[in-house]
Structures are given as C-alpha cells and as structure tokens.
Design an enzyme around this catalytic site. Structure first.
Site, mmCIF file in Angstrom:
data_model
loop_
_atom_site.group_PDB
_atom_site.id
_atom_site.type_symbol
_atom_site.label_atom_id
_atom_site.label_comp_id
_atom_site.label_asym_id
_atom_site.label_seq_id
_atom_site.Cartn_x
_atom_site.Cartn_y
_atom_site.Cartn_z
ATOM 1 N N GLU A 1 -5.450 69.102 58.623
ATOM 2 C CA GLU A 1 -6.068 70.380 58.973
ATOM 3 C C GLU A 1 -7.055 70.214 60.128
ATOM 4 O OE1 GLU A 1 -5.014 73.099 57.985
ATOM 5 O OE2 GLU A 1 -3.904 72.636 56.147
ATOM 6 N N ARG B 1 -5.865 85.376 47.518
ATOM 7 C CA ARG B 1 -4.664 86.155 47.168
ATOM 8 C C ARG B 1 -4.490 86.192 45.654
ATOM 9 N NH1 ARG B 1 0.328 84.662 46.046
ATOM 10 N NH2 ARG B 1 -0.159 82.484 46.457
ATOM 11 N N CYS C 1 -9.102 75.639 49.015
ATOM 12 C CA CYS C 1 -9.047 74.457 49.889
ATOM 13 C C CYS C 1 -9.866 74.666 51.149
ATOM 14 C CB CYS C 1 -7.601 74.096 50.235
ATOM 15 S SG CYS C 1 -6.726 73.386 48.824
ATOM 16 N N HIS D 1 -3.590 68.862 53.598
ATOM 17 C CA HIS D 1 -2.739 69.559 52.635
ATOM 18 C C HIS D 1 -1.450 68.774 52.448
ATOM 19 C CE1 HIS D 1 -4.703 73.737 52.646
ATOM 20 N NE2 HIS D 1 -4.435 73.499 51.380
HETATM 21 N N1 PCA Z 1 -4.524 74.039 46.856
HETATM 22 C C1 PCA Z 1 -5.212 75.327 46.956
HETATM 23 C C2 PCA Z 1 -6.471 75.152 46.146
HETATM 24 C C3 PCA Z 1 -6.299 73.904 45.349
HETATM 25 C C4 PCA Z 1 -5.108 73.260 45.921
HETATM 26 O O1 PCA Z 1 -4.675 72.142 45.611
HETATM 27 C C5 PCA Z 1 -5.435 75.760 48.403
HETATM 28 O O2 PCA Z 1 -4.643 75.375 49.281
HETATM 29 O O3 PCA Z 1 -6.375 76.503 48.670
#
Ligand code: PCA
Length: 217
Positions: free
Chosen positions: A83, A93, A146, A169
């Site tokens: 990111e 959401r 996140c 991610h």
């Molecule tokens: N993914 C979510 C929150 C926790 C996770 O593992 C996100 O992308 O916000």
C-alpha cells in the site's frame, strides 16, 4: 552487545463472516523469528475502529520497533498489495466486529489528509517479484479498518521517520477462496515467506528504487 531490535508485524482477527484471517495466520508464523539481526514480534489486532489502534499503539510503545508492517486480508485481490497511501477517513461498507459502522469520519480529527508509507515499496516489489511472489503497488488501502490502522500507524510514527512503516494487503487463502468460485488466492506459507523477504528489504534499502508503478485508474 548491541540490543536486538524489534520488527513489529501485525495481522487481524477474522471478520465479515470468515473463520480465519490469513493475515494473522501468515504473520503469527513469524513470531520470534530472527531476520537480519532483528527479532519479530507478532500481534493480532481486532477488526474494530478505535480498538485496533489502541492495541497497535500499545505494541509500538512496548516494542519500540525498528520497522512495522501491518498486514490485512483483501479478498478478491490476486497479488500481495504494497500500500502506498493511507487516507484520513473511515467509511465502512460493513460493520466492524463490534458493530460500529462509521461513515465519512476522520481517523484522526485535524490530522493531515493522508500519509505515505515509509517502506521502500518499489524496491520491495522488485525483490518480491524477482523471488516469484506476485506483488503489486496499490494506490488505496480502502476506507475500512485496514486503512484506519495504516493511517493511525503513520500518524503515531510521524515524528520518527527512521522507523519505516507501512501496510500490505494479501489475497484470500486457498481455503477461503474455495468458498467463492473464481476468487484468487495465495497460500499462507507463501505469504509468510514473502513477508520475511519484505522485512529484509525494508532493513537493507535506504533509498527507494525509482520504478514506475502508477495506475491510470
Ligand atoms: N481486512 C480488512 C480489515 C481487516 C482485514 O484483514 C480491510 O481491508 O480493511
């Protein structure tokens, strides 16, 4: 003897009806690992606005890490996503695991609009791709927990630029993806090894590589 410095890695609890979160599965496998003379501390964060940052801030204070990488599940993405930017907005959401569903509120009142990752994401992508791990630069971490954690992390470290930090991610695990026909996945062990390499690169690289990784949309 120099003191061993810490690498703080975080994953998340399951959310959205899932039984597991591969971010914690992958991160917890590195608990106590030694990487380039550093020691990994792994922590699991709740999928909750506010509470996630309380746990993260306590871990930062306790471990005084040299590097921090927070990791989260991004179901539907096919690659590891390094990111680039955290934005100062919560817009959920779906409710978090405590039932909160903030809409268009800042993560930090009066905070700047955004923070950039201070990890060498281009050099990391290059090294990860060269080692066979599917990896992309992502221009948005979304507006859910996140991004909330990523923004709060960079805000907490805003006066400590030497503590490089950021967010990755990861795709669904194969077990999760089997519930969603056609959904891409990545084995948890593969993610763990990719994270180990990501930490190594983050410790080695002082100036990020100049590589194009923009997006038109
Ligand atoms: N993914 C979510 C929150 C926790 C996770 O593992 C996100 O992308 O916000």
């Amino acid at each position: 003897m120099p003191t061993t410095r810490t690498i703080l890695l975080t994953g998340f609890q399951p959310f959205g009806g899932e039984q597991v979160n591969p971010s914690w599965q992958a991160v917890s496998a590195l608990q106590g690992a030694r990487i380039a003379g550093h020691r990994v501390v792994a922590r699991e964060l709740p999928v909750a606005f506010g509470a996630s940052l309380k746990v993260l801030r306590a871990a930062l204070k306790e471990t005084q890490p040299a590097r921090v990488i927070c990791v989260g599940q991004a179901g539907g993405r096919a690659q590891l996503s390094l990111e680039r930017v955290a934005i100062n907005v919560d817009d959920a959401r779906i409710p978090d695991n405590t039932g909160q569903q903030p809409i268009d509120v800042p993560v930090i009142a009066d905070g700047p609009t955004a923070y950039f990752s201070t990890l060498p994401i281009k050099a990391m992508r290059q090294a990860l791709n060269a080692a066979g791990f599917p990896t992309e630069i992502s221009q948005t971490a979304g507006t859910y927990v996140c991004n909330h954690v990523f923004y709060g992390l960079m805000h907490a470290l805003r006066r400590q630029p030497k503590v490089r930090a950021g967010f990755i991610h990861i795709p669904y695990s194969p077990a999760q993806a089997s519930m969603y026909p056609g959904a891409p996945s990545l084995a948890v062990d593969t993610v763990t090894e990719a994270l180990r390499l990501a930490v190594q690169v983050s410790l080695k690289i002082r100036m990020d590589a100049r590589l194009a990784a923009g997006a038109e949309h």
